[in-house]
Scaffold this active site. Structure first.
Site, PDB file in Angstrom:
ATOM      1  N   LYS A 199      29.394 -38.535   2.172  1.00  0.00           N
ATOM      2  CA  LYS A 199      28.724 -37.711   1.152  1.00  0.00           C
ATOM      3  C   LYS A 199      28.355 -38.543  -0.072  1.00  0.00           C
ATOM      4  O   LYS A 199      27.243 -38.454  -0.581  1.00  0.00           O
ATOM      5  CB  LYS A 199      29.632 -36.545   0.729  1.00  0.00           C
ATOM      6  CG  LYS A 199      29.970 -35.572   1.822  1.00  0.00           C
ATOM      7  CD  LYS A 199      30.741 -34.372   1.294  1.00  0.00           C
ATOM      8  CE  LYS A 199      32.095 -34.722   0.731  1.00  0.00           C
ATOM      9  NZ  LYS A 199      33.041 -35.233   1.766  1.00  0.00           N
TER      10      LYS A 199
ATOM     11  N   ARG B  82      34.571 -26.578  -2.439  1.00  0.00           N
ATOM     12  CA  ARG B  82      35.339 -26.841  -1.226  1.00  0.00           C
ATOM     13  C   ARG B  82      36.011 -25.590  -0.698  1.00  0.00           C
ATOM     14  O   ARG B  82      36.653 -25.627   0.341  1.00  0.00           O
ATOM     15  CB  ARG B  82      36.386 -27.918  -1.496  1.00  0.00           C
ATOM     16  CG  ARG B  82      35.773 -29.262  -1.852  1.00  0.00           C
ATOM     17  CD  ARG B  82      36.808 -30.341  -2.018  1.00  0.00           C
ATOM     18  NE  ARG B  82      37.401 -30.721  -0.737  1.00  0.00           N
ATOM     19  CZ  ARG B  82      38.274 -31.713  -0.582  1.00  0.00           C
ATOM     20  NH1 ARG B  82      38.651 -32.401  -1.650  1.00  0.00           N
ATOM     21  NH2 ARG B  82      38.778 -31.996   0.581  1.00  0.00           N
TER      22      ARG B  82
ATOM     23  N   ARG C 192      37.934 -47.856   4.694  1.00  0.00           N
ATOM     24  CA  ARG C 192      37.402 -47.882   3.328  1.00  0.00           C
ATOM     25  C   ARG C 192      38.166 -48.863   2.440  1.00  0.00           C
ATOM     26  O   ARG C 192      39.385 -48.939   2.487  1.00  0.00           O
ATOM     27  CB  ARG C 192      37.453 -46.485   2.701  1.00  0.00           C
ATOM     28  CG  ARG C 192      36.441 -45.543   3.306  1.00  0.00           C
ATOM     29  CD  ARG C 192      36.283 -44.278   2.513  1.00  0.00           C
ATOM     30  NE  ARG C 192      37.476 -43.442   2.501  1.00  0.00           N
ATOM     31  CZ  ARG C 192      37.465 -42.147   2.185  1.00  0.00           C
ATOM     32  NH1 ARG C 192      36.330 -41.566   1.852  1.00  0.00           N
ATOM     33  NH2 ARG C 192      38.580 -41.444   2.197  1.00  0.00           N
TER      34      ARG C 192
ATOM     35  N   ARG D  43      42.537 -47.313  -0.807  1.00  0.00           N
ATOM     36  CA  ARG D  43      42.950 -46.108  -1.510  1.00  0.00           C
ATOM     37  C   ARG D  43      44.310 -45.646  -1.003  1.00  0.00           C
ATOM     38  O   ARG D  43      44.591 -45.717   0.197  1.00  0.00           O
ATOM     39  CB  ARG D  43      41.911 -44.996  -1.308  1.00  0.00           C
ATOM     40  CG  ARG D  43      40.700 -45.139  -2.190  1.00  0.00           C
ATOM     41  CD  ARG D  43      39.595 -44.163  -1.875  1.00  0.00           C
ATOM     42  NE  ARG D  43      40.031 -42.831  -1.471  1.00  0.00           N
ATOM     43  CZ  ARG D  43      39.207 -41.818  -1.243  1.00  0.00           C
ATOM     44  NH1 ARG D  43      37.896 -41.995  -1.370  1.00  0.00           N
ATOM     45  NH2 ARG D  43      39.654 -40.641  -0.893  1.00  0.00           N
TER      46      ARG D  43
ATOM     47  N   ARG E 295      44.152 -34.289   5.667  1.00  0.00           N
ATOM     48  CA  ARG E 295      42.986 -33.892   4.885  1.00  0.00           C
ATOM     49  C   ARG E 295      41.921 -33.252   5.769  1.00  0.00           C
ATOM     50  O   ARG E 295      41.263 -32.280   5.370  1.00  0.00           O
ATOM     51  CB  ARG E 295      42.406 -35.103   4.156  1.00  0.00           C
ATOM     52  CG  ARG E 295      43.272 -35.581   3.001  1.00  0.00           C
ATOM     53  CD  ARG E 295      42.807 -36.923   2.491  1.00  0.00           C
ATOM     54  NE  ARG E 295      41.483 -36.856   1.913  1.00  0.00           N
ATOM     55  CZ  ARG E 295      40.666 -37.897   1.798  1.00  0.00           C
ATOM     56  NH1 ARG E 295      41.037 -39.076   2.256  1.00  0.00           N
ATOM     57  NH2 ARG E 295      39.479 -37.762   1.241  1.00  0.00           N
TER      58      ARG E 295
END
Length: 285
Positions: A65, A142, A176, A220, A231
């Site tokens: 996104k 969300r 990531r 992260r 998640r």
């Protein structure tokens, strides 16, 4: 818009009064730009000469996104507002909210509506002071409750729902990396996932950093396999009804990513009836 969200927070005990106050406050501050669309034969009706778009990007964690929304924000000249970034900025600060957010994020849970609205309110205030107009929201709403609040505040033009298979999402999240110096995002995962149930194979090359960032890459804290899986579970449970909310309004555009950025970006522009070279051509004339 920020002042209106503050008004919602201060008077949330009475939903009827809140909704009335929101609409009344906006009656002289904003005009509706949404065009009713039929979801069963969706065709985005977008005038690229009008850059004051109000879009929402939906999709599972790791779907991309931020990448696509940030590119579109540059193309359209509107701010990209990612609530995930707002949360991470707050996490880096000191204070009771930072500690509370750390516990929530490390457990893979959704941040509460109240906290998200508060952070978004502050960001919109800052943008308003700078003369910003329009936006591309990434990570909000969300939940259906958040979508209903946003609906009372303003008219969303378009909701882009990015989709990838879960296997790809997990690999992307685990790959990531962030440069601790410049803050840019990269991805070290080399993804090759075989398609199932008639779906095509998906391949994504790594998005590697330049030499000066290699030694400064960090992961992260919430990008572990256990937290990513949690998640995703929370997303499917809590956030997918938001898709139905916008689908029923005829504003939802489903977009299955065919691969990495080189393959997906031109196809997304085509789906949105956008031309990346439009501004360059106009400037040349």
């Amino acid at each position: 818009m920020a002042a209106v969200i503050r008004a919602f927070r201060s008077s949330s005990s009475s939903s009827t009064f809140t909704n009335y106050f929101i609409r009344r406050s906006l009656s002289t501050a904003a005009s509706s730009s949404a065009t009713p669309l039929k979801s069963e034969s969706f065709t985005p009706l977008i005038d690229t000469k009008d850059k004051n778009v109000q879009w929402v990007f939906l999709g599972c964690p790791g779907v991309g996104k931020g990448t696509f929304a940030s590119r579109l924000s540059v193309l359209l000249g509107v701010p990209h507002i990612a609530t995930g970034d707002l949360v991470r900025e707050e996490l880096s600060a000191s204070g009771p909210l930072s500690k509370q957010l750390t516990e929530i994020v490390n457990q893979g849970k959704l941040v509460s509506d109240e906290i998200i609205i508060s952070l978004l309110s502050k960001r919109l205030e800052t943008g308003e002071a700078k003369g910003e107009s329009g936006f591309i929201l990434d990570g909000f709403p969300r939940t259906v409750r958040q979508a209903e609040i946003l609906d009372d505040v303003t008219d969303i033009d378009l909701v882009v729902n990015l989709k990838l298979p879960e296997k790809v999402l997990v690999e992307k999240c685990l790959g990531r990396r962030i440069c601790s110096q410049c803050g840019k995002n990269f991805n070290v995962a080399n993804i090759n996932v075989k398609g199932e149930n008639g779906n095509p194979d998906i391949s994504m090359d790594p998005l590697l950093p330049p030499p000066q960032c290699v030694s400064k890459l960090i992961t992260r804290s919430d990008d572990t396999e256990a937290i990513v899986s949690e998640r995703l579970r929370v997303y499917y449970e809590k956030s997918q009804p938001v898709e139905d909310f916008y689908r029923n309004q005829g504003k939802l555009m489903e977009f299955k990513l065919p691969g990495g950025l080189p393959e997906s970006w031109p196809k997304l522009l085509e789906a949105l009836n956008l031309d990346e070279n439009e501004d360059k051509q106009s400037a040349a004339v």
